[in-house]
Design a protein around this motif. Structure first.
Motif, PDB file in Angstrom:
ATOM      1  N   ASP B  10      -0.856   3.039  -7.947  1.00 52.20           N
ATOM      2  CA  ASP B  10       0.062   4.173  -8.085  1.00 52.20           C
ATOM      3  C   ASP B  10       1.471   3.622  -8.221  1.00 52.20           C
ATOM      4  O   ASP B  10       1.822   2.669  -7.524  1.00 52.20           O
ATOM      5  CB  ASP B  10      -0.042   5.071  -6.828  1.00 52.20           C
ATOM      6  CG  ASP B  10       0.502   6.474  -7.060  1.00 52.20           C
ATOM      7  OD1 ASP B  10       1.609   6.606  -7.624  1.00 52.20           O
ATOM      8  OD2 ASP B  10      -0.175   7.438  -6.661  1.00 52.20           O
ATOM      9  N   SER B  12       4.086   5.237  -7.422  1.00 51.92           N
ATOM     10  CA  SER B  12       4.896   5.741  -6.315  1.00 51.92           C
ATOM     11  C   SER B  12       4.555   5.005  -5.028  1.00 51.92           C
ATOM     12  O   SER B  12       3.409   4.998  -4.573  1.00 51.92           O
ATOM     13  CB  SER B  12       4.669   7.238  -6.123  1.00 51.92           C
ATOM     14  OG  SER B  12       5.153   7.631  -4.852  1.00 51.92           O
ATOM     15  N   ARG B  13       5.573   4.415  -4.437  1.00 52.65           N
ATOM     16  CA  ARG B  13       5.389   3.673  -3.194  1.00 52.65           C
ATOM     17  C   ARG B  13       4.956   4.616  -2.078  1.00 52.65           C
ATOM     18  O   ARG B  13       4.116   4.286  -1.249  1.00 52.65           O
ATOM     19  CB  ARG B  13       6.709   2.983  -2.840  1.00 52.65           C
ATOM     20  CG  ARG B  13       6.535   1.807  -1.916  1.00 52.65           C
ATOM     21  CD  ARG B  13       7.875   1.130  -1.752  1.00 52.65           C
ATOM     22  NE  ARG B  13       8.193   0.993  -0.340  1.00 52.65           N
ATOM     23  CZ  ARG B  13       9.438   0.960   0.133  1.00 52.65           C
ATOM     24  NH1 ARG B  13      10.468   1.088  -0.676  1.00 52.65           N
ATOM     25  NH2 ARG B  13       9.637   0.815   1.413  1.00 52.65           N
ATOM     26  N   SER B  15       3.345   7.428  -2.365  1.00 55.17           N
ATOM     27  CA  SER B  15       1.977   7.832  -2.589  1.00 55.17           C
ATOM     28  C   SER B  15       1.002   6.744  -2.104  1.00 55.17           C
ATOM     29  O   SER B  15      -0.018   7.043  -1.477  1.00 55.17           O
ATOM     30  CB  SER B  15       1.813   8.081  -4.087  1.00 55.17           C
ATOM     31  OG  SER B  15       0.569   8.639  -4.349  1.00 55.17           O
TER      32      SER B  15
END
Lengths: 215, 121
Positions: B10, B12-13, B15
């Motif tokens: 992902d 997004s960190r 996420s």
């Protein structure tokens, strides 16, 4: 201005990507083709900067097609975990393109224009509520929205229609809206006053604390 | 049998963090590895040999669907699932055709529990 850390910013981008992802699924059902929507970036601006950004973006796309300078905006007011005015904005010619996709090729242009307001309000409702709904769910809070209001005007007029100018920040989401044969760039602006921005930051931090397991 | 290895892909960190937390909350002894892009995940997969790969769909670069397709060939026995808010029929169908799973975002405890269930035996 309240500053967001890199992690807080990442959290917001992710939340809004989930929101527009859900909106894309709903839109796909309406236009009958695959819709991809993403939020590549979020910026915090003053109202003047926000209007300038919209104008520049519009001029870039408008100069090639010789279109007018108006944008179409759908706004909704939200209250609850924080208070904000959310506005979805597309260049006016793109909004007709979207409406055309919704109603099909058979409708004459004159009628299409008549439907524009209703169709755009519906799209605004879907996209804004998906964004705000996702925010609310992830923050484990409630946000109540008013009915969508549709307007066409200059970027200044659209951003100013929401009332008080004092000490507000515009959280500007750039949205890429991709359909099979169309690529449309739009924006969602959240007008936040200092209190609202502070509340938003606090909600993000609570969410992050939960995410890190500090229940 | 050694402890399962889960690969989270992902951009997004946040996420990735949330997914990791939910997995470790249930199985503190599992190995959870993160990748920020499909390309990175594919580069690391042969050596890692994860039993479960969770892929976001919207990522810079090749994106999650293309990455899942290649991952399927690299790891024929692994459980692979997309994790996305875009729950359109077209995406669902593509996942099905590739023989991979499909899970709605946002990430919740309950959704992660369903994804890791096959590894719990």
């Amino acid at each position: 201005m309240v500053e967001l850390s890199e992690l807080e910013h990442d959290a917001l981008v992710e939340i809004f990507n989930i929101g527009v992802g859900q909106a894309a699924a709903a839109m796909s059902g309406i236009v009958g083709e695959e819709v991809t929507m993403s939020v590549p970036s979020i910026t915090f601006l003053s109202r003047i900067e926000a209007a300038q950004l919209l104008e520049d973006a519009h001029r870039r796309s408008g100069s090639m097609q010789g279109t007018g300078e108006r944008i179409c905006g759908v706004s909704q007011h939200y209250e609850g975990a924080f208070q904000t005015e959310a506005i979805l904005m597309f260049p006016e010619d793109k909004s007709l393109e979207i409406v055309r996709l919704m109603v099909g090729e058979s409708v004459p242009l004159a009628e299409l224009s008549e439907m524009e307001q209703e169709a755009m309000s519906e799209i605004g409702n879907i996209i804004l509520n998906s964004c705000v709904g996702t925010l609310a769910n992830i923050f484990q809070q409630e946000l109540h929205g008013s009915l969508p209001v549709y307007q066409v005007g200059s970027s200044d007029e659209i951003l100013d229609a929401t009332g008080s100018r004092a000490e507000t920040v515009v959280m500007m989401l750039h949205i890429d809206f991709i359909l099979e044969k169309h690529q449309i760039h739009g924006y969602v602006a959240f007008i936040l006053d200092v209190t609202a921005l502070h509340d938003l930051k606090e909600q993000i931090d609570r969410y992050l604390a939960r995410a890190m397991g500090q229940h | 049998m050694p402890n399962p290895i889960v690969l989270i892909v992902d951009d997004s960190r946040v996420s990735r963090l949330v997914t990791r937390q939910h997995i470790l909350a249930r199985h503190a002894d599992w190995t959870v590895v993160e990748a920020g892009t499909g390309e990175e995940a594919l580069a690391r997969a042969p050596e890692l040999q994860p039993q479960l790969v969770l892929l976001d769909v919207n990522m810079p670069g090749m994106g999650g669907v293309a990455a899942a397709e290649q991952m399927r060939r690299l790891l024929p026995a692994a459980h692979i699932s997309l994790l996305t808010a875009n729950v359109q029929e077209a995406t669902r169908k593509r996942a099905q055709d590739l023989g991979i799973g499909f899970m709605e975002k946002p990430i919740t405890e309950e959704r992660i529990a369903r994804l890791i269930a096959p590894l719990e035996g």
